[in-house]
Each structure stands twice: as structure tokens, then as C-alpha cells.
Design a protein around this motif. Structure first.
Motif, PDB file in Angstrom:
ATOM      1  N   TYR A   1       0.853  -1.189   0.000  1.00 49.53           N
ATOM      2  CA  TYR A   1       0.000   0.000   0.000  1.00 49.53           C
ATOM      3  C   TYR A   1       0.887   1.237   0.000  1.00 49.53           C
ATOM      4  O   TYR A   1       1.990   1.241   0.555  1.00 49.53           O
ATOM      5  CB  TYR A   1      -0.899   0.028   1.240  1.00 49.53           C
ATOM      6  N   LEU A   2       0.372   2.276  -0.637  1.00 53.30           N
ATOM      7  CA  LEU A   2       1.145   3.511  -0.714  1.00 53.30           C
ATOM      8  C   LEU A   2       0.916   4.365   0.529  1.00 53.30           C
ATOM      9  O   LEU A   2      -0.217   4.569   0.970  1.00 53.30           O
ATOM     10  CB  LEU A   2       0.752   4.308  -1.954  1.00 53.30           C
TER      11      LEU A   2
ATOM     12  N   ILE B   1      -4.438  -1.112   6.270  1.00 55.63           N
ATOM     13  CA  ILE B   1      -5.240  -2.068   5.511  1.00 55.63           C
ATOM     14  C   ILE B   1      -6.731  -1.738   5.518  1.00 55.63           C
ATOM     15  O   ILE B   1      -7.477  -2.156   4.628  1.00 55.63           O
ATOM     16  CB  ILE B   1      -5.011  -3.500   6.060  1.00 55.63           C
ATOM     17  N   ASN B   2      -7.153  -0.970   6.525  1.00 54.55           N
ATOM     18  CA  ASN B   2      -8.581  -0.639   6.632  1.00 54.55           C
ATOM     19  C   ASN B   2      -8.998   0.283   5.482  1.00 54.55           C
ATOM     20  O   ASN B   2      -8.242   1.147   5.049  1.00 54.55           O
ATOM     21  CB  ASN B   2      -8.878   0.041   7.962  1.00 54.55           C
ATOM     22  N   GLY B   3     -10.236   0.108   5.036  1.00 56.50           N
ATOM     23  CA  GLY B   3     -10.776   0.952   3.976  1.00 56.50           C
ATOM     24  C   GLY B   3     -10.111   0.666   2.633  1.00 56.50           C
ATOM     25  O   GLY B   3      -9.593  -0.423   2.379  1.00 56.50           O
TER      26      GLY B   3
ATOM     27  N   GLY C   1      -0.639  -1.014  -8.633  1.00 56.82           N
ATOM     28  CA  GLY C   1      -1.825  -0.487  -9.321  1.00 56.82           C
ATOM     29  C   GLY C   1      -1.515   0.817 -10.033  1.00 56.82           C
ATOM     30  O   GLY C   1      -1.945   1.033 -11.176  1.00 56.82           O
ATOM     31  N   VAL C   2      -0.754   1.713  -9.372  1.00 55.17           N
ATOM     32  CA  VAL C   2      -0.385   2.983  -9.991  1.00 55.17           C
ATOM     33  C   VAL C   2       0.583   2.730 -11.162  1.00 55.17           C
ATOM     34  O   VAL C   2       0.493   3.370 -12.203  1.00 55.17           O
ATOM     35  CB  VAL C   2       0.255   3.926  -8.947  1.00 55.17           C
ATOM     36  N   PHE C   3       1.496   1.775 -10.964  1.00 53.22           N
ATOM     37  CA  PHE C   3       2.435   1.458 -12.037  1.00 53.22           C
ATOM     38  C   PHE C   3       1.702   0.891 -13.250  1.00 53.22           C
ATOM     39  O   PHE C   3       2.041   1.217 -14.397  1.00 53.22           O
ATOM     40  CB  PHE C   3       3.471   0.449 -11.539  1.00 53.22           C
ATOM     41  N   ARG C   4       0.691   0.064 -13.012  1.00 55.27           N
ATOM     42  CA  ARG C   4      -0.101  -0.490 -14.111  1.00 55.27           C
ATOM     43  C   ARG C   4      -0.772   0.633 -14.903  1.00 55.27           C
ATOM     44  O   ARG C   4      -0.799   0.620 -16.131  1.00 55.27           O
ATOM     45  CB  ARG C   4      -1.141  -1.461 -13.554  1.00 55.27           C
TER      46      ARG C   4
ATOM     47  N   VAL D   1      10.428   1.132 -13.162  1.00 51.58           N
ATOM     48  CA  VAL D   1       9.960   0.289 -12.054  1.00 51.58           C
ATOM     49  C   VAL D   1      10.414   0.798 -10.681  1.00 51.58           C
ATOM     50  O   VAL D   1       9.599   0.889  -9.736  1.00 51.58           O
ATOM     51  CB  VAL D   1      10.398  -1.179 -12.274  1.00 51.58           C
ATOM     52  N   PRO D   2      11.686   1.154 -10.473  1.00 51.29           N
ATOM     53  CA  PRO D   2      12.130   1.599  -9.129  1.00 51.29           C
ATOM     54  C   PRO D   2      11.413   2.856  -8.628  1.00 51.29           C
ATOM     55  O   PRO D   2      11.323   3.070  -7.422  1.00 51.29           O
ATOM     56  CB  PRO D   2      13.626   1.866  -9.324  1.00 51.29           C
ATOM     57  N   TYR D   3      10.904   3.713  -9.551  1.00 57.79           N
ATOM     58  CA  TYR D   3      10.208   4.930  -9.125  1.00 57.79           C
ATOM     59  C   TYR D   3       8.902   4.611  -8.402  1.00 57.79           C
ATOM     60  O   TYR D   3       8.323   5.474  -7.734  1.00 57.79           O
ATOM     61  CB  TYR D   3       9.918   5.816 -10.338  1.00 57.79           C
ATOM     62  N   PHE D   4       8.434   3.395  -8.531  1.00 58.73           N
ATOM     63  CA  PHE D   4       7.203   2.965  -7.863  1.00 58.73           C
ATOM     64  C   PHE D   4       7.517   2.014  -6.704  1.00 58.73           C
ATOM     65  O   PHE D   4       6.626   1.336  -6.200  1.00 58.73           O
ATOM     66  CB  PHE D   4       6.279   2.287  -8.879  1.00 58.73           C
TER      67      PHE D   4
END
Length: 412
Positions: free
Chosen positions: A283-284, A324-326, A333-336, A398-401
Motif C-alpha cells: 500500500y502507498l 489495511i482498513n478501507g 496499481g499505480v504502475f499499471r 519500475v524503481p520509481y514505484f
């Protein structure tokens, strides 16, 4: 009577000098045969030169290339051979006046020779038709060789039947009837030819393969361009410049891949995955989200997505003391989304066709993130450069994420 005197000159000359009857007759026959052969050779040479010169003059004056192919396939030469053959046939009765038992056999041999020469003339004409049709755009990708070979088979069958009919003095109908009784054996002998003929027709009618198509047939190790389709085989020039020969009937009995659809479409597919290590997916945090908003391709997406998530969590009183809540954003997901946006804006990608970045089922190596898109340029070398440039960029991104790609570590 003048012809008779001419062909008995040696006989009369020897008789006047008291040679025996038998010696004079055989010497006269030998001299006659030799003389006719010499005259036939000279006539053949003269007629051949006249016909070739005439054909070349005509070909120079005409714009049509068909006459050029007639010359290239030796049609004038083959036609010229008919004249001395007819000459020998006409003089045979005079040569064998005293040897009627030899005359019949010699005449049969000449007739068979005439059949062979006629077949050669027809063959050269058919080959010229084949070569001419191959120069026409409408026939570039058609199996012309197969059709010409079918005609040639029929011509040879007719020629062989005629030759046997001449030698056995049986009618053609009788010989054909005999062949009918032997049809099972004939079908066995010509099985591949018949299968090839049927396959050639089906391949052409159904437009399954054309000359110039890129096909892949793993069973025969073929991966390249079709360069020839004939009655028995299809020749494929592989990309390593080797030639693979495939039975024509295999194209309708076995599975193969024809890349023509790709060549005629608006793009060539790129379908390759980057494997992301599972432990690098998370998670971010707020700090990471703030950092990712600096990436232009996903800045608007991340901001809008964060607003939607905060609104949802607020409405559902999510306890964000535990991440993890919510609802939350993940780095993968952002990278995708970044990958998809990058592909959509790439100048070499056809945005009118499918552009997608998707997650595939997890593997022991990690989570594959597949790129699915179509390059505008379908030429192989350019296609590979485009795909290489895309993945060069994505591997570096990739490393930026805060993600990691999988690579096998070999312990030495």
C-alpha cells in the motif's frame, strides 16, 4: 523414281564393282542412314537459327513479354527439331526398301520421337505461360507452378499412352481400358501427386496460403516466407535463410500459422510481461503518494484516485490508523496505470487498437504485468526496436514505484 535412284546410289555403285548382293544392300542402308542424319542435322541447324532470329526480331518489336519467355524456355529450338524429324520419317520408306522388316520398327521409333518432341514444345510453351503469369500482379501470390504441373502431368500421360499405342499397335482406347483395370496400382503410385493436386486446389480456392506469406509450421521447422507453391511441395525460406520443404497436402491436414492477417492489419501485436517481485508490492503511504504525484503521466490519476478513496473511507468511517482498513492505492496499481498511459501516448503505438496493461496470475517468480498493444510499424526490425524502447523505459521506471523486477540469482 529420282528419289529411288538417289537412295540406291551406293548399292548400284558397289554392284558395278562386283560386290555381293548382301554387302551392297547393307552398305547402301548404312550410307543412306548416315546421309539422312547429316542432312537432318544441317536442316535442324538452319531452321533453328532462322526461328530463333525471327523470334528475337518479333520480341524486340512487341511490348508484350510473353515472346521473351518463349525464347528463354527454348520454344523456337524445340519447334525446329520437328522439321528434321518429319524429314527422317518421310525418307524412311526409301531407306529400308530392301529391309521391310526393319522399316516398321524404325518408323515406330521415329513416331515415338515425334511424340516426345511435341511434348517438349508444349512443355516450353506451358513454362512460358507460367513465367509470364508470374509477372502479372494478379498472379504474384497464386500457385501457378501447381497448375502448370497438373497440365504437364496430363500431357505426359497422353504422350506415354500415344507412345505405347504406337509401339504395341494397339488403339489408345484399348490402352486406356487396360489402365482402368490397373487403377488401384496407379492411384498408389501417384498418391502424393493426387493429394498434392487436391491440396493445391483447396489452398488456392480457400486462400489459405499465398506466395510471400509468412507462415509458421513447427512440425516441419518452418518459420519464414513462402517462396514457391507447386504440386508436391511448398518451399518456405526461413529467417535464417534456410529452406524448409513442406508437402502441399500437409497444409490442409496439419495445423500451421499464417501471419498474413497481421501484415494486412493496422498494427503488429506486442504481448510481453514484466515479472514483479511479490514482496515489493505494498500500500502507498502519504509520502509515496505525494512523490508519485510528481510523475506527469499519473499525476492527475493519483490525485483523483486519492480524493475518491478519502471520500469513501470518510463515508465508511475507516480506521486509517491501520493502513489495511478501507480503500488504498498500491504501488503496482499505480504502475499499471502508468504503463497504460505511457503506451497510449507512445507515438509508435496504434491507439486505435487495443492498448492494455494487465496483471496475470501469480507465478513462483512473482506477479507478471503484461503489456498488450499494437505497434504501427509491422516491419520486423522496426517492430523489435519499438518493443525494445518501450521495455527499456519500463524497466527503468519500475524503481520509481518502489517495485522490484524478478531476476534469477545463480549461486556459484
Amino acid at each position: 523414281m529420282e528419289e529411288q535412284k538417289l537412295f540406291t546410289f551406293v548399292y548400284r555403285y558397289l554392284k558395278e564393282r562386283n560386290y555381293t548382293e548382301e554387302t551392297a544392300m547393307y552398305a547402301n542402308l548404312a550410307a543412306g542412314i548416315l546421309g539422312v542424319l547429316i542432312v537432318a542435322f544441317i536442316i535442324d541447324l538452319i531452321v533453328r537459327r532462322i526461328l530463333i532470329a525471327l523470334a528475337r526480331r518479333i520480341s524486340i518489336k512487341t511490348k508484350n513479354k510473353f515472346d521473351d519467355f518463349l525464347i528463354a524456355n527454348h520454344t523456337p529450338q524445340n519447334t525446329a527439331h520437328l522439321v528434321p524429324a518429319f524429314l527422317i520419317a518421310q525418307t524412311t520408306p526409301y531407306l529400308f526398301t530392301n529391309f521391310p522388316e526393319f522399316q516398321v520398327g524404325f518408323l515406330k521409333a521415329i513416331d515415338v520421337l515425334l511424340v516426345i518432341l511435341i511434348i517438349k514444345v508444349i512443355r516450353s510453351i506451358l513454362l512460358s505461360i507460367r513465367d509470364y503469369l508470374k509477372t502479372l500482379p494478379a498472379f504474384w501470390d497464386k500457385p501457378i507452378d501447381s497448375y502448370i504441373q497438373v497440365f504437364m502431368i496430363f500431357i505426359w500421360i497422353i504422350g506415354i499412352v500415344s507412345a505405347f499405342s504406337i509401339l504395341t499397335e494397339k488403339s489408345v482406347l484399348t490402352f486406356v481400358t487396360t489402365l482402368g483395370a490397373m487403377s488401384a496400382i496407379i492411384l498408389l503410385i501417384f498418391k502424393d501427386t493426387i493429394l498434392g493436386f487436391v491440396a493445391s486446389i483447396q489452398v488456392s480456392v480457400n486462400d489459405m496460403v499465398r506466395i510471400g506469406d509468412w507462415i509458421t509450421m513447427e512440425k516441419y521447422g518452418a518459420d519464414g516466407d513462402v517462396v514457391e507453391i507447386n504440386l508436391a511441395t511448398v518451399k518456405v525460406q526461413n529467417f535464417d535463410k534456410t529452406i524448409t520443404t513442406i508437402p502441399t497436402y500437409a497444409l490442409i491436414s496439419d495445423s500451421f500459422k499464417n501471419w498474413r492477417g497481421m501484415s494486412e492489419s493496422d498494427g503488429r501485436r506486442i504481448k510481453r510481461a514484466i515479472i514483479i517481485k511479490t514482496h515489493s508490492i505494498h500500500y502507498l503511504s502519504d509520502e509515496e503518494i505525494e512523490e508519485l504525484q510528481k510523475i506527469q503521466l499519473v499525476s492527475e490519476y493519483v490525485s483523483q484516485r486519492q480524493k475518491d478513496i478519502e471520500k469513501f473511507n470518510g463515508e465508511h468511517s475507516a480506521d486509517k490508523s491501520i493502513l489495511i482498513n478501507g480503500r488504498n492505492m498500491t504501488n503496482i496499481g499505480v504502475f499499471r496505470k502508468y504503463v497504460e498511459s505511457y503506451l497510449e501516448k507512445h507515438p509508435a503505438i496504434n491507439e486505435e487498437m487495443m492498448v492494455m496493461s494487465r496483471q496475470l496470475p501469480q507465478t513462483p517468480q512473482g506477479v507478471p504485468l503484461e503489456i498488450y498493444a499494437f505497434s504501427k510499424d509491422k516491419e520486423w526490425k522496426n517492430y523489435e526496436h519499438i518493443m525494445g524502447d518501450i521495455f527499456d523505459h519500463l524497466f527503468a521506471a519500475v524503481p520509481y514505484f518502489n517495485l522490484e523486477t524478478y531476476e534469477l540469482n545463480v549461486v556459484s
